[in-house]
Scaffold this active site. Structure first.
Site, mmCIF file in Angstrom:
data_model
loop_
_atom_site.group_PDB
_atom_site.id
_atom_site.type_symbol
_atom_site.label_atom_id
_atom_site.label_comp_id
_atom_site.label_asym_id
_atom_site.label_seq_id
_atom_site.Cartn_x
_atom_site.Cartn_y
_atom_site.Cartn_z
ATOM 1 N N GLY A 16 0.838 -1.209 0.000
ATOM 2 C CA GLY A 16 0.000 0.000 0.000
ATOM 3 C C GLY A 16 0.864 1.247 0.000
ATOM 4 O O GLY A 16 0.509 2.260 0.608
ATOM 5 N N ASN A 84 1.752 -2.485 5.413
ATOM 6 C CA ASN A 84 0.989 -1.258 5.665
ATOM 7 C C ASN A 84 -0.423 -1.315 5.096
ATOM 8 O O ASN A 84 -1.334 -0.675 5.613
ATOM 9 C CB ASN A 84 1.754 -0.076 5.063
ATOM 10 C CG ASN A 84 0.878 1.149 4.932
ATOM 11 O OD1 ASN A 84 0.622 1.846 5.909
ATOM 12 N ND2 ASN A 84 0.382 1.407 3.723
ATOM 13 N N SER A 138 -4.072 -0.686 14.022
ATOM 14 C CA SER A 138 -4.862 0.528 14.251
ATOM 15 C C SER A 138 -5.275 0.528 15.712
ATOM 16 O O SER A 138 -5.447 -0.553 16.307
ATOM 17 C CB SER A 138 -6.120 0.507 13.372
ATOM 18 O OG SER A 138 -7.070 1.449 13.846
ATOM 19 N N TYR A 152 -13.243 -4.437 10.226
ATOM 20 C CA TYR A 152 -11.894 -3.857 10.193
ATOM 21 C C TYR A 152 -11.266 -3.895 11.585
ATOM 22 O O TYR A 152 -10.116 -4.311 11.755
ATOM 23 C CB TYR A 152 -12.019 -2.418 9.676
ATOM 24 C CG TYR A 152 -10.777 -1.566 9.755
ATOM 25 C CD1 TYR A 152 -9.765 -1.672 8.809
ATOM 26 C CD2 TYR A 152 -10.630 -0.605 10.763
ATOM 27 C CE1 TYR A 152 -8.638 -0.859 8.865
ATOM 28 C CE2 TYR A 152 -9.516 0.214 10.829
ATOM 29 C CZ TYR A 152 -8.519 0.090 9.882
ATOM 30 O OH TYR A 152 -7.399 0.901 9.949
ATOM 31 N N ALA A 153 -12.045 -3.458 12.592
ATOM 32 C CA ALA A 153 -11.517 -3.427 13.959
ATOM 33 C C ALA A 153 -11.185 -4.838 14.429
ATOM 34 O O ALA A 153 -10.146 -5.067 15.073
ATOM 35 C CB ALA A 153 -12.533 -2.766 14.897
ATOM 36 N N ALA A 154 -12.035 -5.807 14.079
ATOM 37 C CA ALA A 154 -11.776 -7.201 14.480
ATOM 38 C C ALA A 154 -10.525 -7.732 13.766
ATOM 39 O O ALA A 154 -9.703 -8.427 14.363
ATOM 40 C CB ALA A 154 -12.987 -8.073 14.153
ATOM 41 N N ALA A 155 -10.374 -7.387 12.476
ATOM 42 C CA ALA A 155 -9.190 -7.840 11.722
ATOM 43 C C ALA A 155 -7.911 -7.243 12.315
ATOM 44 O O ALA A 155 -6.885 -7.920 12.430
ATOM 45 C CB ALA A 155 -9.323 -7.441 10.252
ATOM 46 N N LYS A 156 -7.957 -5.969 12.701
ATOM 47 C CA LYS A 156 -6.765 -5.321 13.269
ATOM 48 C C LYS A 156 -6.435 -5.906 14.646
ATOM 49 O O LYS A 156 -5.264 -6.017 15.011
ATOM 50 C CB LYS A 156 -6.972 -3.807 13.363
ATOM 51 C CG LYS A 156 -7.039 -3.110 11.997
ATOM 52 C CD LYS A 156 -5.729 -3.179 11.233
ATOM 53 C CE LYS A 156 -5.694 -2.200 10.073
ATOM 54 N NZ LYS A 156 -4.447 -2.264 9.298
ATOM 55 N N ILE A 185 -5.173 9.294 10.915
ATOM 56 C CA ILE A 185 -4.070 9.880 10.120
ATOM 57 C C ILE A 185 -4.665 10.803 9.052
ATOM 58 O O ILE A 185 -5.631 10.442 8.378
ATOM 59 C CB ILE A 185 -3.221 8.793 9.406
ATOM 60 C CG1 ILE A 185 -2.803 7.687 10.369
ATOM 61 C CG2 ILE A 185 -1.987 9.421 8.763
ATOM 62 C CD1 ILE A 185 -2.188 6.467 9.676
HETATM 63 N N1 LIG Z 1 -5.933 6.622 7.739
HETATM 64 C C1 LIG Z 1 -6.149 6.445 9.025
HETATM 65 O O1 LIG Z 1 -6.739 7.293 9.732
HETATM 66 C C2 LIG Z 1 -5.656 5.189 9.698
HETATM 67 C C3 LIG Z 1 -5.837 5.047 11.094
HETATM 68 C C4 LIG Z 1 -5.347 3.915 11.731
HETATM 69 C C5 LIG Z 1 -4.696 2.931 11.009
HETATM 70 N N2 LIG Z 1 -4.552 3.083 9.659
HETATM 71 C C6 LIG Z 1 -3.850 2.010 8.950
HETATM 72 O O2 LIG Z 1 -2.714 2.574 8.306
HETATM 73 C C7 LIG Z 1 -2.451 1.871 7.083
HETATM 74 C C8 LIG Z 1 -2.398 2.866 5.920
HETATM 75 O O3 LIG Z 1 -3.668 3.504 5.843
HETATM 76 P P1 LIG Z 1 -3.899 4.758 4.883
HETATM 77 O O4 LIG Z 1 -5.153 5.412 5.349
HETATM 78 O O5 LIG Z 1 -2.640 5.535 4.754
HETATM 79 O O6 LIG Z 1 -4.216 4.008 3.498
HETATM 80 P P2 LIG Z 1 -4.779 4.633 2.114
HETATM 81 O O7 LIG Z 1 -4.403 6.055 1.980
HETATM 82 O O8 LIG Z 1 -6.217 4.242 2.020
HETATM 83 O O9 LIG Z 1 -3.952 3.771 1.055
HETATM 84 C C9 LIG Z 1 -4.159 2.393 0.964
HETATM 85 C C10 LIG Z 1 -3.067 1.784 0.115
HETATM 86 O O10 LIG Z 1 -3.282 0.377 -0.003
HETATM 87 C C11 LIG Z 1 -3.463 0.023 -1.377
HETATM 88 N N3 LIG Z 1 -4.430 -1.085 -1.426
HETATM 89 C C12 LIG Z 1 -5.723 -1.064 -1.013
HETATM 90 N N4 LIG Z 1 -6.291 -2.272 -1.210
HETATM 91 C C13 LIG Z 1 -5.330 -3.067 -1.756
HETATM 92 C C14 LIG Z 1 -5.287 -4.435 -2.173
HETATM 93 N N5 LIG Z 1 -6.355 -5.243 -2.095
HETATM 94 N N6 LIG Z 1 -4.114 -4.937 -2.665
HETATM 95 C C15 LIG Z 1 -3.028 -4.148 -2.762
HETATM 96 N N7 LIG Z 1 -3.001 -2.857 -2.365
HETATM 97 C C16 LIG Z 1 -4.137 -2.325 -1.882
HETATM 98 C C17 LIG Z 1 -3.947 1.309 -2.037
HETATM 99 O O11 LIG Z 1 -3.721 1.366 -3.424
HETATM 100 P P3 LIG Z 1 -4.795 0.771 -4.492
HETATM 101 O O12 LIG Z 1 -6.152 1.232 -4.057
HETATM 102 O O13 LIG Z 1 -4.340 1.291 -5.800
HETATM 103 O O14 LIG Z 1 -4.667 -0.727 -4.405
HETATM 104 C C18 LIG Z 1 -3.066 2.323 -1.300
HETATM 105 O O15 LIG Z 1 -1.749 2.288 -1.801
HETATM 106 C C19 LIG Z 1 -3.575 0.838 6.943
HETATM 107 O O16 LIG Z 1 -3.156 -0.398 7.471
HETATM 108 C C20 LIG Z 1 -4.676 1.409 7.817
HETATM 109 O O17 LIG Z 1 -5.559 0.402 8.273
HETATM 110 C C21 LIG Z 1 -5.007 4.180 8.977
#
Ligand SMILES: NC(=O)c1ccc[n+]([C@@H]2O[C@H](COP(=O)([O-])OP(=O)(O)OC[C@H]3O[C@@H](n4cnc5c(N)ncnc54)[C@H](OP(=O)(O)O)[C@@H]3O)[C@@H](O)[C@H]2O)c1
Length: 260
Positions: A16, A84, A138, A152-156, A185
């Site tokens: 990701g 990630n 998360s 999602y919460a259960a998976a994390k 974030i």
């Molecule tokens: N954002 C938040 O507030 C937050 C809070 C807590 C934890 N997190 C965790 O932090 C991490 C990053 O989150 P983020 O919000 O920065 O993510 P994001 O901006 O939504 O980006 C997700 C990334 O994953 C790729 N992706 C999604 N589905 C995919 C799949 N099936 N196969 C391969 N790649 C895939 C996307 O590209 P494509 O769509 O092109 O595949 C993109 O590069 C995640 O684990 C998330 O759960 C985020």
């Protein structure tokens, strides 16, 4: 220590890595001198010729296999794996709104993709008694939001637990395994979401942000994290400066999770 080059010679993979926190992590590791590979389903919107992009859907076993084979045949090894990738795309509305497919797709992307990638890359790390695996979880793993992100919460939560188990198994073999649990974030997707909330409620983006923070029970630091702040933590954890850290979780949430 020369932090600028502390990852020189290391091969790193960030799943990701085209957007959000993943992109910031990839750029942070690049800055520290690593060779960085990123994966996602779609090519990055922002080009960076120094990042080696492998297109792949990691929610499928074939997608994982493709990434493992391409990385190992191009570089012969992987030193740093940052799992990630993660997302919640299921409908809100609690348990009755969710189908088996919703559960299945969420568990695939958030839990099984890291499990499969770890399994693919660990044998060569163990053989060399060297490697670092990061699982981006998360705070929802301990602070679930049942109405909007139940699977999602259960998976994390599963990912945190698995990460600890894996660490117990492979730390004695020279591989460090760590969990990073961010709170909210301020990614590009998050900014677009806030703008939409503000548009729908005829309010300002600041008011929309405050509304989300209130729904989380407040963020004592008063704002979400910037992707670069999460990347800085990961940059430290994968570095030689963190050589004794394994089996632990690092929460980066501006104080969101209350003491329990
Ligand atoms: N954002 C938040 O507030 C937050 C809070 C807590 C934890 N997190 C965790 O932090 C991490 C990053 O989150 P983020 O919000 O920065 O993510 P994001 O901006 O939504 O980006 C997700 C990334 O994953 C790729 N992706 C999604 N589905 C995919 C799949 N099936 N196969 C391969 N790649 C895939 C996307 O590209 P494509 O769509 O092109 O595949 C993109 O590069 C995640 O684990 C998330 O759960 C985020």
């Amino acid at each position: 220590m020369d932090y600028q080059n502390e990852l020189s010679g290391k091969i790193a993979l960030v799943t990701g890595g085209t957007k959000g926190a993943g992109r910031a992590i990839a750029e942070r590791l690049l800055q520290a001198g690593a060779t960085v590979i990123i994966t996602a389903r779609n090519a990055p919107e922002k080009e960076n010729s120094k990042l080696h992009f492998i297109p792949s859907d990691l929610s499928k076993a074939e997608g994982t296999q493709k990434v493992v084979s391409e990385v190992l045949s191009a570089y012969g090894r992987l030193d740093i794996l940052v799992n990630n990738l993660g997302s919640s795309t299921t409908p809100a509305g609690g348990f009755t709104a969710l189908s088996d497919e919703d559960w299945e797709s969420t568990l695939q992307a958030n839990l099984l993709a890291p499990v499969r990638l770890d399994r693919g890359f660990l044998p060569q790390m163990i053989n060399r008694k060297n490697g670092v695996i990061i699982h981006i979880a998360s705070i929802q793993g301990i602070l679930p939001l049942y109405d909007s992100t139940l699977p999602y919460a259960a998976a994390k939560a599963g990912l945190r637990n698995y990460s600890k188990s894996l660490s117990n198994e492979v730390s004695p073999k020279g591989v460090r395994v760590l969990t990073v649990s961010p709170g909210w974030i301020n990614t590009g997707a998050s900014k677009a979401w806030l703008a939409e909330i503000a548009r729908n409620a005829n309010s300002t983006v600041e008011e929309a942000q405050q509304g989300v923070m209130d729904a989380l029970g407040g963020i004592p630091y008063g704002r979400p994290a910037e992707p670069e702040e999460v990347a800085e933590l990961v940059g430290f954890l994968v570095s030689p400066r963190a050589s004794y850290l394994s089996g632990t979780e690092y929460v980066i949430d501006g104080g969101t999770v209350p003491t329990i």
